[in-house]
Scaffold this active site. Structure first.
Site, PDB file in Angstrom:
ATOM      1  N   SER A 154     -22.191  18.530 -21.260  1.00 22.64           N
ATOM      2  CA  SER A 154     -20.854  19.003 -20.953  1.00 22.64           C
ATOM      3  C   SER A 154     -20.830  19.786 -19.638  1.00 22.64           C
ATOM      4  O   SER A 154     -21.166  19.250 -18.602  1.00 22.64           O
ATOM      5  CB  SER A 154     -20.334  19.839 -22.130  1.00 22.64           C
ATOM      6  OG  SER A 154     -18.964  20.094 -21.999  1.00 22.64           O
ATOM      7  N   ASP A 306     -14.715  18.501 -16.369  1.00 27.16           N
ATOM      8  CA  ASP A 306     -16.142  18.836 -16.344  1.00 27.16           C
ATOM      9  C   ASP A 306     -16.964  17.536 -16.302  1.00 27.16           C
ATOM     10  O   ASP A 306     -16.395  16.439 -16.316  1.00 27.16           O
ATOM     11  CB  ASP A 306     -16.509  19.732 -17.533  1.00 27.16           C
ATOM     12  CG  ASP A 306     -16.338  19.056 -18.879  1.00 27.16           C
ATOM     13  OD1 ASP A 306     -15.697  17.987 -18.938  1.00 27.16           O
ATOM     14  OD2 ASP A 306     -16.848  19.587 -19.884  1.00 27.16           O
ATOM     15  N   ASP A 308     -18.580  15.555 -18.262  1.00 28.93           N
ATOM     16  CA  ASP A 308     -18.362  14.436 -19.196  1.00 28.93           C
ATOM     17  C   ASP A 308     -16.878  14.213 -19.488  1.00 28.93           C
ATOM     18  O   ASP A 308     -16.527  13.446 -20.381  1.00 28.93           O
ATOM     19  CB  ASP A 308     -19.164  14.634 -20.490  1.00 28.93           C
ATOM     20  CG  ASP A 308     -18.653  15.770 -21.351  1.00 28.93           C
ATOM     21  OD1 ASP A 308     -18.249  16.799 -20.778  1.00 28.93           O
ATOM     22  OD2 ASP A 308     -18.667  15.649 -22.593  1.00 28.93           O
ATOM     23  N   ASP A 310     -14.431  15.899 -20.848  1.00 35.91           N
ATOM     24  CA  ASP A 310     -13.690  16.259 -22.062  1.00 35.91           C
ATOM     25  C   ASP A 310     -12.860  17.526 -21.830  1.00 35.91           C
ATOM     26  O   ASP A 310     -11.804  17.694 -22.401  1.00 35.91           O
ATOM     27  CB  ASP A 310     -14.591  16.365 -23.301  1.00 35.91           C
ATOM     28  CG  ASP A 310     -15.716  17.381 -23.177  1.00 35.91           C
ATOM     29  OD1 ASP A 310     -15.867  18.007 -22.103  1.00 35.91           O
ATOM     30  OD2 ASP A 310     -16.465  17.549 -24.156  1.00 35.91           O
TER      31      ASP A 310
END
Length: 581
Positions: A154, A306, A308, A310
């Protein structure tokens, strides 16, 4: 003095990594750790095994049981494979989907996992390159998979990587499967890991899945007419070197926006995150290049995702012409307010709709829901708990949105994890809607406070690394439990909620009430008589203990906003001091 017993135990564990089961590079790295006079790195690499927390498996990359490497990732995949074969024994074919982000080693870990699943006779759908986490969740559902994984840490610093495991509904794994998988993984010895699966069981996913996902994202739009009117608003977007680079601009274009301005230096895909210290849109520094560009061109909104994709970060221009980052609570407020308002306008509220928020997220969201007769649920931190509510209510009630304070929102249930792809597109639409009413996003936010009450939130965390840090964090929690404050910010403490026992104590009456959650969690909350809320919880994925503050204030007009902010900020400072922070 060093704990000799621990050091001896760690050295024995490390020596096992010198066997032929491990590759030569790994053996050489372990040997170096064993020979180093300073044993702190050796201890931290081997004193425990990485476990599934609120966000799966996550750790610093390197050799050792407490590090992310092909063996810890391999053990997780082998354990998950074993569990899937037990759990879905009646199926002719078990299927999994695999995604990964931009981090160093993410592709290696993804391909290694694909081979391991295949070696266990499991059909694998592996994305051809990096993809956003929400698309992985969508693909699991679209392809009828029993499980899926994504390799990502993340928004963590570049030294980290991680492994998130998903179930057949596209949600991260919850009880009882989480504990069962941990138990299966714990049984795995390195020699049990089947690294060499057949390529025939691995199917590569590409552009076709992207297009299916983007078609679904388009359905999130509530006011296409407003977008059409204001399609050329200036939207700045940065992926901060991550997976959003391809799909988020595409999603904005799918909604109808035509003026998307990028930050070329941050479009460079890199696990070293060369332009930022931390690739976290919660940190103002990560969005600095984008907000500077916004000031140059007078942008209507700034958005970031960010690595990834999400989490969504949003910056808006305030009444002084400065671009400020809207915190995660405020972002969630804008989404929930917009969704409910537009649904009401369209006569689309049927009485079975609901929203979900996490217990550490602003209570104003509950206020908006209640005043509009929309049911809401409070869950633990982590979108897997939001997804769990959706799974339980599937076919009975209609999910219309859910979020948490840490910059995550999920506007629709075709994804079962936080979704910056859909959220960025919808935030573009909210910006257009505000402009259509002659407002900026900042003024829209102020108007929400005027209608539903003003509150200010702040989060502070303390980092304590390694084994000693984990013990210190637990000690802080124990101290708060045995000796809670009597008052905070000049107001008496009314409720103490302890989620480790699921008991809420009213200190004024006094009485005990059971907290409505299925499982316990190491979280404490303090509520004062004047509406202040403080939540304390150790992070499930990082060596941190987090403190969440929310204080109420009074706002009579937009002109009073700065004064209300100042007063609330001062109150939070006083409370922090009282708590010794």
């Amino acid at each position: 003095m060093e704990n000799q017993e621990l050091l001896q135990e760690v050295r024995e564990k490390a020596k096992q990594w010198l066997s032929d089961t491990y590759d030569e590079n790994t053996r050489n790295e372990v040997q170096k750790l064993l020979e180093n006079e300073d044993s702190s790195e050796l201890i931290d690499s081997f004193y425990r095994s990485l476990e599934f927390g609120t966000g799966g498996l996550r750790g610093i990359m390197g050799v050792g049981t407490n590090r992310m490497n092909i063996y810890t990732v391999g053990a997780a995949t082998q354990g998950l494979s074993n569990y899937l074969k037990q759990n879905f024994a009646g199926l002719d074919e078990i299927k999994v989907a695999i995604g990964h982000d931009c981090r160093n080693n993410s592709r290696l870990f993804a391909e290694s996992s694909a081979k391991i699943f295949a070696a266990n006779g499991i059909k694998v759908y592996l994305f051809d390159d990096l993809r956003p986490t929400p698309e992985l969740s969508f693909a699991i559902r679209e392809l009828g998979c029993q499980s899926g994984i994504i390799l990502t840490a993340s928004h963590n610093p570049k030294e980290y990587n991680g492994y998130k495991a998903y179930w057949d509904d596209g949600s991260q794994i919850v009880a009882p499967h989480d504990v069962n998988i941990v138990n299966e993984v714990a049984k795995i010895k390195p020699e049990d890991i089947k690294f060499d699966g057949p390529d025939e069981l691995i199917e590569i996913l590409g552009d076709e899945m992207d297009q299916k996902f983007l078609e679904q994202v388009k359905t999130v739009s509530i006011s296409p007419d407003v977008v059409e009117k204001h399609k050329d608003i200036k939207i700045i977007y940065t992926p901060i070197h991550g997976t959003g680079v391809k799909l988020i601009p595409a999603a904005l274009r799918k909604f109808g926006f035509t003026n998307i301005i990028n930050i070329p230096e941050q479009d460079v895909v890199s696990g070293d995150f060369p332009t930022v210290v931390s690739p976290n849109p919660e940190e103002p520094a990560a969005m600095e290049m984008a907000t500077k560009k916004a000031a140059e061109i007078d942008a209507d909104v700034v958005m970031a995702s960010d690595p990834d994709s999400d989490r969504i970060g949003v910056a808006v221009k305030n009444d002084k012409g400065e671009y400020i980052i809207v915190n995660g609570n405020q972002t969630a407020l804008l989404f929930i307010y917009y969704i409910i308002t537009k649904m009401k306008e369209a006569g689309a509220i049927k009485g079975n709709e609901y929203i979900v928020k996490t217990i550490v997220t602003t209570e104003l969201i509950a206020e908006i829901a209640s005043k509009n007769s929309i049911e809401y649920f409070d869950v633990y931190t982590g979108f897997k708990f939001i997804a769990e509510i959706i799974r339980e209510l599937e076919g009975q009630k209609k999910y219309i949105g859910g979020g948490e304070e840490s910059f995550g929102f999920m506007p629709a249930d075709f994804v079962r994890d936080k979704d910056a792809v859909s959220s960025c597109a919808l935030m573009g639409e909210i910006t257009a809607w505000a402009i259509d009413q002659g407002k900026t996003l900042f003024e829209l936010l102020q108007d929400i406070y005027l209608e539903y009450g003003y509150s200010k939130e702040k989060m502070k965390y303390i980092v304590r690394k390694g084994k000693s840090g984990a013990e210190e964090i637990q000690q802080i929690m124990d101290n708060f439990r045995s000796n809670p404050p009597k008052e905070l910010g000049g107001a008496k403490l009314e409720w103490v909620k302890d989620y480790s026992t699921l008991v809420a104590k009213n200190l004024i009456i006094p009485q005990n009430v059971k907290i409505d959650q299925k499982i316990t969690s190491n979280v404490l909350q303090f509520f004062t008589e004047d509406g202040t809320k403080i939540s304390v919880r150790p992070s499930g994925t990082e060596p941190k203990i987090k403190f969440y503050f929310e204080v109420k204030g009074e706002l009579k007009s937009r002109a009073d906003f700065d004064a209300a902010e100042e007063k609330a900020e001062a109150k939070i400072d006083v409370i922090m001091e009282e708590l010794g922070l």
